[in-house]
Design a protein around this motif. Structure first.
Motif, PDB file in Angstrom:
ATOM      1  N   UNK A   3       0.855  -1.249   0.050  1.00 56.22           N
ATOM      2  CA  UNK A   3       0.010  -0.141   0.114  1.00 56.22           C
ATOM      3  C   UNK A   3       0.824   1.048  -0.116  1.00 56.22           C
ATOM      4  N   UNK A   4       0.153   2.381  -0.425  1.00 58.30           N
ATOM      5  CA  UNK A   4       0.822   3.590  -0.558  1.00 58.30           C
ATOM      6  C   UNK A   4       1.038   4.248   0.879  1.00 58.30           C
ATOM      7  N   UNK A   5       2.189   4.977   1.077  1.00 57.98           N
ATOM      8  CA  UNK A   5       2.195   5.703   2.365  1.00 57.98           C
ATOM      9  C   UNK A   5       1.593   6.972   2.309  1.00 57.98           C
ATOM     10  N   UNK A   6       0.468   6.985   3.075  1.00 53.56           N
ATOM     11  CA  UNK A   6      -0.753   8.164   3.188  1.00 53.56           C
ATOM     12  C   UNK A   6      -0.048   9.178   4.266  1.00 53.56           C
ATOM     13  N   UNK A   7      -0.397  10.524   3.632  1.00 52.07           N
ATOM     14  CA  UNK A   7      -0.472  11.588   4.490  1.00 52.07           C
ATOM     15  C   UNK A   7      -1.745  11.465   5.224  1.00 52.07           C
ATOM     16  N   UNK A   8      -1.799  11.467   6.514  1.00 49.31           N
ATOM     17  CA  UNK A   8      -2.912  11.490   7.246  1.00 49.31           C
ATOM     18  C   UNK A   8      -2.954  12.546   8.530  1.00 49.31           C
TER      19      UNK A   8
END
Length: 264
Positions: A3-8
């Protein structure tokens, strides 16, 4: 593929009054910042945990493939990943394309509730595309040929036409237009063919529309509400970007009240 590393962006915490976290999903050309301007602090200050990811390829999120190839299914996977990282299933709130993503997410997820704000309808993007073709045929042809659409929404005049009401101050429109970024061409095609299946959705939904919406018509908002067995509510003075417009507080207050009525 990993999975992509997401900004949260994650603000506040749950409370006895509001034990269910809120997960906000942005629309096309936007990122998590659009919720962070007003909504995340509003809800955090009232005892909610408010979480907003940037979908992959948006904001500071990585992507699993080139932006142009990202699909609605990829965006649904992003929402799933963030939802599953939370200690309890969240209420999911989607705006515009994000509302379309939320509808697809809800087909296979049992969550407490959802909110659709100026959402793309279950019938997809065809109506929006035809309106774009009629308003700006040359723009539409160029974006269809190139797969790149940012230039046709990101000037002050075009951003106002699509996203903001006539009375939104010029400086706000200009500053928000400058923060828009390119959108996936594949996701636009999916909006025509990978349509939601409302009969699979069990969660109660609040469906909200805006009176000066340049992207989604009142008829489409009504059709969305009808598909999910509810009645739409409209904010006549607001534009499509209901969470950024002056007057955003009335939308946030309505969501807050609706959630409170359901014990969320």
């Amino acid at each position: 593929m990993s999975p992509a590393a997401l900004e949260v962006i994650d603000k506040g915490s749950t409370s006895p009054a509001h034990p269910v976290p809120l997960l906000f999903v942005h629309g096309a050309w936007h990122a998590a910042w659009c919720w962070d301007e007003h909504f995340l602090d509003f809800f955090a200050d009232r005892g909610y945990r408010a979480v907003a990811p940037s979908l992959q390829g948006h904001g500071n999120s990585a992507a699993t493939k080139p932006l142009r190839a990202l699909s609605i299914a990829d965006y649904v996977s992003d929402v799933c990943a963030v939802a599953e990282s939370l200690p309890t299933p969240p209420v999911v709130i989607g705006h515009s394309m994000g509302g379309f993503v939320v509808q697809k997410f809800l087909e296979s997820r049992d969550i407490p509730a959802g909110v659709l704000m100026a959402s793309a309808p279950p019938k997809g993007y065809l109506g929006s595309g035809l309106r774009w073709l009629r308003r700006h045929p040359w723009h539409f042809l160029k974006l269809s040929a190139s797969g790149r659409s940012l230039a046709y929404v990101s000037t002050s005049s075009l951003a106002r036409e699509r996203f903001f009401s006539p009375h939104t101050p010029d400086d706000l429109v200009t500053s928000y237009a400058a923060r828009l970024q390119e959108e996936s061409a594949r996701s636009g095609v999916d909006g025509l063919i990978a349509l939601p299946r409302p009969k699979r959705v069990r969660a109660p939904l609040l469906v909200l529309g805006a009176g000066h919406d340049g992207a989604v018509t009142a008829a489409e908002v009504r059709a969305t509400a009808r598909a999910y067995g509810t009645e739409p509510e409209f904010f006549p003075d607001l534009g499509h970007n209901m969470m950024l417009e002056p007057g955003w507080q009335v939308v946030a207050e309505r969501i807050h009240a609706w959630l409170g009525d359901r014990g969320f």
